[in-house]
Write a protein that holds these residues in place. Structure first.
Motif, PDB file in Angstrom:
ATOM      1  N   LYS A   1     -43.887   1.958 -12.626  1.00 27.43           N
ATOM      2  CA  LYS A   1     -43.396   3.202 -12.034  1.00 27.43           C
ATOM      3  C   LYS A   1     -43.757   4.343 -12.984  1.00 27.43           C
ATOM      4  CE  LYS A   1     -39.491   2.841 -10.049  1.00 27.43           C
ATOM      5  NZ  LYS A   1     -38.047   2.638  -9.815  1.00 27.43           N
ATOM      6  N   TYR A   2     -44.176   5.464 -12.408  1.00 27.06           N
ATOM      7  CA  TYR A   2     -44.529   6.635 -13.223  1.00 27.06           C
ATOM      8  C   TYR A   2     -43.422   7.668 -13.146  1.00 27.06           C
ATOM      9  CZ  TYR A   2     -49.174   4.563 -13.400  1.00 27.06           C
ATOM     10  OH  TYR A   2     -50.232   3.700 -13.609  1.00 27.06           O
ATOM     11  N   VAL A   3     -42.854   8.001 -14.301  1.00 27.03           N
ATOM     12  CA  VAL A   3     -41.752   8.956 -14.396  1.00 27.03           C
ATOM     13  C   VAL A   3     -42.155  10.083 -15.347  1.00 27.03           C
ATOM     14  CG1 VAL A   3     -40.065   7.140 -13.961  1.00 27.03           C
ATOM     15  CG2 VAL A   3     -40.644   7.738 -16.321  1.00 27.03           C
ATOM     16  N   TYR A   4     -41.347  11.124 -15.407  1.00 26.54           N
ATOM     17  CA  TYR A   4     -41.648  12.238 -16.306  1.00 26.54           C
ATOM     18  C   TYR A   4     -41.421  11.817 -17.758  1.00 26.54           C
ATOM     19  CZ  TYR A   4     -41.662  15.161 -12.133  1.00 26.54           C
ATOM     20  OH  TYR A   4     -41.951  15.698 -10.910  1.00 26.54           O
ATOM     21  N   PRO A   5     -42.163  12.419 -18.686  1.00 24.72           N
ATOM     22  CA  PRO A   5     -41.983  12.103 -20.109  1.00 24.72           C
ATOM     23  C   PRO A   5     -40.562  12.384 -20.572  1.00 24.72           C
ATOM     24  CG  PRO A   5     -44.018  13.336 -19.762  1.00 24.72           C
ATOM     25  CD  PRO A   5     -43.268  13.381 -18.469  1.00 24.72           C
ATOM     26  N   GLU A   6     -40.154  11.733 -21.636  1.00 24.46           N
ATOM     27  CA  GLU A   6     -38.778  11.821 -22.118  1.00 24.46           C
ATOM     28  C   GLU A   6     -38.360  13.256 -22.433  1.00 24.46           C
ATOM     29  OE1 GLU A   6     -35.912   9.928 -25.628  1.00 24.46           O
ATOM     30  OE2 GLU A   6     -37.982   9.238 -25.362  1.00 24.46           O
ATOM     31  N   ASP A   7     -39.247  14.060 -23.027  1.00 23.92           N
ATOM     32  CA  ASP A   7     -38.858  15.414 -23.388  1.00 23.92           C
ATOM     33  C   ASP A   7     -38.612  16.272 -22.145  1.00 23.92           C
ATOM     34  OD1 ASP A   7     -41.584  15.312 -22.772  1.00 23.92           O
ATOM     35  OD2 ASP A   7     -42.062  17.051 -24.015  1.00 23.92           O
ATOM     36  N   VAL A   8     -39.411  16.061 -21.103  1.00 25.15           N
ATOM     37  CA  VAL A   8     -39.214  16.794 -19.851  1.00 25.15           C
ATOM     38  C   VAL A   8     -37.895  16.369 -19.204  1.00 25.15           C
ATOM     39  CG1 VAL A   8     -40.121  17.207 -17.528  1.00 25.15           C
ATOM     40  CG2 VAL A   8     -41.678  17.092 -19.487  1.00 25.15           C
ATOM     41  N   MET A   9     -37.636  15.075 -19.183  1.00 27.70           N
ATOM     42  CA  MET A   9     -36.395  14.566 -18.598  1.00 27.70           C
ATOM     43  C   MET A   9     -35.177  15.115 -19.332  1.00 27.70           C
ATOM     44  SD  MET A   9     -36.991  12.360 -16.018  1.00 27.70           S
ATOM     45  CE  MET A   9     -36.154  10.786 -15.926  1.00 27.70           C
ATOM     46  N   THR A  10     -35.249  15.137 -20.649  1.00 27.27           N
ATOM     47  CA  THR A  10     -34.119  15.636 -21.442  1.00 27.27           C
ATOM     48  C   THR A  10     -33.875  17.107 -21.167  1.00 27.27           C
ATOM     49  OG1 THR A  10     -34.523  14.000 -23.182  1.00 27.27           O
ATOM     50  CG2 THR A  10     -33.240  15.952 -23.775  1.00 27.27           C
ATOM     51  N   GLU A  11     -34.953  17.886 -21.129  1.00 25.76           N
ATOM     52  CA  GLU A  11     -34.819  19.322 -20.881  1.00 25.76           C
ATOM     53  C   GLU A  11     -34.212  19.586 -19.512  1.00 25.76           C
ATOM     54  OE1 GLU A  11     -37.629  23.354 -20.983  1.00 25.76           O
ATOM     55  OE2 GLU A  11     -38.538  21.352 -20.991  1.00 25.76           O
ATOM     56  N   MET A  12     -34.687  18.888 -18.495  1.00 26.83           N
ATOM     57  CA  MET A  12     -34.167  19.097 -17.147  1.00 26.83           C
ATOM     58  C   MET A  12     -32.718  18.612 -17.038  1.00 26.83           C
ATOM     59  SD  MET A  12     -37.379  18.119 -14.679  1.00 26.83           S
ATOM     60  CE  MET A  12     -36.507  18.657 -13.220  1.00 26.83           C
ATOM     61  N   ARG A  13     -32.441  17.461 -17.595  1.00 28.83           N
ATOM     62  CA  ARG A  13     -31.077  16.928 -17.505  1.00 28.83           C
ATOM     63  C   ARG A  13     -30.075  17.862 -18.177  1.00 28.83           C
ATOM     64  NH1 ARG A  13     -29.090  10.726 -18.863  1.00 28.83           N
ATOM     65  NH2 ARG A  13     -26.942  11.007 -18.149  1.00 28.83           N
ATOM     66  N   THR A  14     -30.441  18.375 -19.343  1.00 29.36           N
ATOM     67  CA  THR A  14     -29.541  19.293 -20.051  1.00 29.36           C
ATOM     68  C   THR A  14     -29.281  20.542 -19.213  1.00 29.36           C
ATOM     69  OG1 THR A  14     -30.324  18.505 -22.200  1.00 29.36           O
ATOM     70  CG2 THR A  14     -29.253  20.664 -22.137  1.00 29.36           C
ATOM     71  N   TRP A  15     -30.340  21.100 -18.623  1.00 34.75           N
ATOM     72  CA  TRP A  15     -30.178  22.317 -17.825  1.00 34.75           C
ATOM     73  C   TRP A  15     -29.290  22.071 -16.611  1.00 34.75           C
ATOM     74  CZ3 TRP A  15     -31.068  24.042 -12.886  1.00 34.75           C
ATOM     75  CH2 TRP A  15     -31.025  25.426 -12.698  1.00 34.75           C
ATOM     76  N   PHE A  16     -29.558  21.009 -15.866  1.00 33.70           N
ATOM     77  CA  PHE A  16     -28.758  20.725 -14.676  1.00 33.70           C
ATOM     78  C   PHE A  16     -27.310  20.418 -15.036  1.00 33.70           C
ATOM     79  CE2 PHE A  16     -32.801  20.231 -12.447  1.00 33.70           C
ATOM     80  CZ  PHE A  16     -32.495  20.772 -11.211  1.00 33.70           C
ATOM     81  N   THR A  17     -27.108  19.639 -16.082  1.00 40.01           N
ATOM     82  CA  THR A  17     -25.741  19.307 -16.487  1.00 40.01           C
ATOM     83  C   THR A  17     -24.955  20.563 -16.830  1.00 40.01           C
ATOM     84  OG1 THR A  17     -26.451  17.143 -17.320  1.00 40.01           O
ATOM     85  CG2 THR A  17     -24.354  17.999 -18.125  1.00 40.01           C
ATOM     86  N   ASP A  18     -25.554  21.456 -17.626  1.00 39.12           N
ATOM     87  CA  ASP A  18     -24.872  22.679 -18.034  1.00 39.12           C
ATOM     88  C   ASP A  18     -24.631  23.615 -16.848  1.00 39.12           C
ATOM     89  OD1 ASP A  18     -24.940  21.704 -20.589  1.00 39.12           O
ATOM     90  OD2 ASP A  18     -26.582  22.999 -21.278  1.00 39.12           O
ATOM     91  N   GLU A  19     -25.642  23.800 -15.996  1.00 42.98           N
ATOM     92  CA  GLU A  19     -25.512  24.725 -14.873  1.00 42.98           C
ATOM     93  C   GLU A  19     -24.501  24.234 -13.840  1.00 42.98           C
ATOM     94  OE1 GLU A  19     -26.926  27.896 -14.076  1.00 42.98           O
ATOM     95  OE2 GLU A  19     -27.073  27.727 -16.263  1.00 42.98           O
ATOM     96  N   LEU A  20     -24.520  22.953 -13.559  1.00 40.70           N
ATOM     97  CA  LEU A  20     -23.560  22.417 -12.589  1.00 40.70           C
ATOM     98  C   LEU A  20     -22.136  22.521 -13.116  1.00 40.70           C
ATOM     99  CD1 LEU A  20     -25.543  19.309 -11.329  1.00 40.70           C
ATOM    100  CD2 LEU A  20     -24.903  21.303  -9.964  1.00 40.70           C
ATOM    101  N   ALA A  21     -21.935  22.245 -14.394  1.00 40.55           N
ATOM    102  CA  ALA A  21     -20.601  22.346 -14.974  1.00 40.55           C
ATOM    103  C   ALA A  21     -20.105  23.788 -14.962  1.00 40.55           C
ATOM    104  CB  ALA A  21     -20.612  21.789 -16.397  1.00 40.55           C
ATOM    105  N   ARG A  22     -21.001  24.722 -15.201  1.00 38.59           N
ATOM    106  CA  ARG A  22     -20.613  26.134 -15.233  1.00 38.59           C
ATOM    107  C   ARG A  22     -20.318  26.678 -13.839  1.00 38.59           C
ATOM    108  NH1 ARG A  22     -23.164  31.021 -14.654  1.00 38.59           N
ATOM    109  NH2 ARG A  22     -25.220  30.075 -14.322  1.00 38.59           N
ATOM    110  N   ARG A  23     -21.156  26.311 -12.875  1.00 44.10           N
ATOM    111  CA  ARG A  23     -21.031  26.877 -11.538  1.00 44.10           C
ATOM    112  C   ARG A  23     -20.032  26.134 -10.662  1.00 44.10           C
ATOM    113  NH1 ARG A  23     -25.955  29.457  -9.489  1.00 44.10           N
ATOM    114  NH2 ARG A  23     -27.505  29.802 -11.112  1.00 44.10           N
TER     115      ARG A  23
END
Length: 397
Positions: free
Chosen positions: A365-387
């Protein structure tokens, strides 16, 4: 094939513009609460699929639910072709594109294969996968069914619904995702009913998920029916005695994805209007945010999506909202199928921009690189918690 007049079909009646939000007592009976009509989005015609060809197998005719489906389909002016054998024919064209077009416009009423009756775990979503149909009429260019199902992508709806639902009790308390995990124990034993299909794309033709919602509403046990959709046809579910035992999730994405890659589906604003209607009727609801992609300007695009979500749930009392965050991934097999179905797709499936992930049985299976996944996960986690502080994120993958 002729189409019956719209005003002659009961299932096409729109949701009344005024309705009373309801909760449900332990017996599943509705208990009206305050009038929330001012909070509901205005009623509007829902997007509905009309298959060009509907067939039914001889074995399917042995089941009462098959006759219910036939009645619904024929009420819409669609002829149902009785097959002489339990084998589908006439769904292959001269080219792969012709086969795709024929199959995607065909609905078959069949009996579920024995393998479907033996439920399988469906981590990380739910304890068990229960299939009421297989195949989807939508045209999503990243379709997760590509490479997962064999043969042309015909939509098959199962005639043996009553037997399927009647066989669920032995699985009660036997799962490992919600049955035994403390952080999701309040969901009870969970049954995922949309792994291989989209319920709201088919419900006006089958009535299967209405019966499933009512079944779970009457089941006096810690259980939950779960399904997800890219459509907005929720009118028939408002007012059902669901007893809070069905969680409906709406699959949403940013506009560059939903507008370019999700053909034949409802718009994201319409899906969110459907989510609001069900939440006001006391359903647990959810967001399936998938497939998340690091497009150019992805923070801006997904920020706009979260603006729409905030507006959709604003003022909903006792909101029970979850989110499942799923990044885009593909396999060599699914890529080959998708490029055959959508040769002009803009979907990025460049293996050089991905990381290879191996399955336990050697699958790739082809997934996004770890650094991309971490960056996106951090952004979504923070934005969802805030909003949306009341939202519960179930998992990220």
């Amino acid at each position: 094939m002729t189409q019956a007049p719209e005003d002659a079909i009961d299932v096409d009646e729109p949701l009344a513009p005024k309705f009373v939000a309801a909760t449900h007592d332990a017996t599943g009976e509705q208990v009206p609460t305050r009038d929330l009509s001012e909070l509901a989005p205005p009623a509007r015609p829902a997007r509905r699929w009309t298959p060009k060809r509907v067939v039914i197998t001889p074995d399917a005719l042995d089941h009462p639910h098959a006759h219910r489906i036939v009645e619904r389909v024929e009420a819409r002016g669609i002829e149902v072709e009785r097959l002489r054998a339990n084998r589908l024919t006439g769904v292959r064209g001269a080219t792969e594109r012709e086969t795709y077009a024929l199959a995607k416009s065909t609905m078959a009423i069949v009996v579920s294969p024995p393998s479907r009756r033996k439920l399988q775990p469906i981590a990380p979503s739910a304890d068990w996968r229960v299939d009421l149909a297989e195949g989807c009429p939508a045209h999503c260019q990243y379709c997760y069914l590509a490479g997962s199902l064999s043969g042309p992508p015909v939509t098959r709806v199962y005639a043996d619904l009553d037997d399927i639902l009647g066989g669920l009790e032995p699985y009660l308390g036997q799962g490992t995702i919600t049955s035994r995990r403390a952080d999701r124990a309040q969901e009870g034993t969970t049954f995922e009913a949309s792994c291989y299909t989209d319920p709201l794309a088919l419900e006006h033709l089958t009535g299967s998920w209405t019966r499933a919602v009512e079944f779970f509403g009457q089941w006096e046990a810690p259980v939950q029916l779960r399904w997800t959709t890219k459509y907005d046809d929720v009118a028939g579910f408002v007012g059902l005695p669901h007893a809070g035992r069905t969680r409906v999730r709406f699959s949403v994405n940013c506009l560059p994805v939903s507008q370019r890659m999700e053909g034949g589906t409802s718009t994201v604003p319409d899906r969110l209007a459907g989510l609001r209607r069900l939440a006001l009727d006391g359903y647990p609801v959810g967001l399936t945010m998938a497939p998340l992609m690091p497009l150019d300007g992805w923070r801006e695009h997904y920020g706009h999506l979260l603006d729409l979500v905030e507006a959709a749930v604003d003022g909903v009392p006792d909101l029970d909202l979850t989110a499942e965050l799923i990044t885009h991934r593909f396999t060599p097999g699914s890529k080959e199928v998708l490029l055959g179905w959508y040769p002009g797709t803009r979907l990025d499936m460049d293996e050089s921009r991905r990381t290879t992930k191996r399955g336990k049985f050697g699958s790739t299976k082809y997934v996004y690189p770890e650094d991309v996944m971490t960056e996106m996960r951090t952004w979504f986690t923070d934005e969802l918690a805030r909003r949306l502080p009341e939202l519960h994120v179930l998992y990220w993958t």
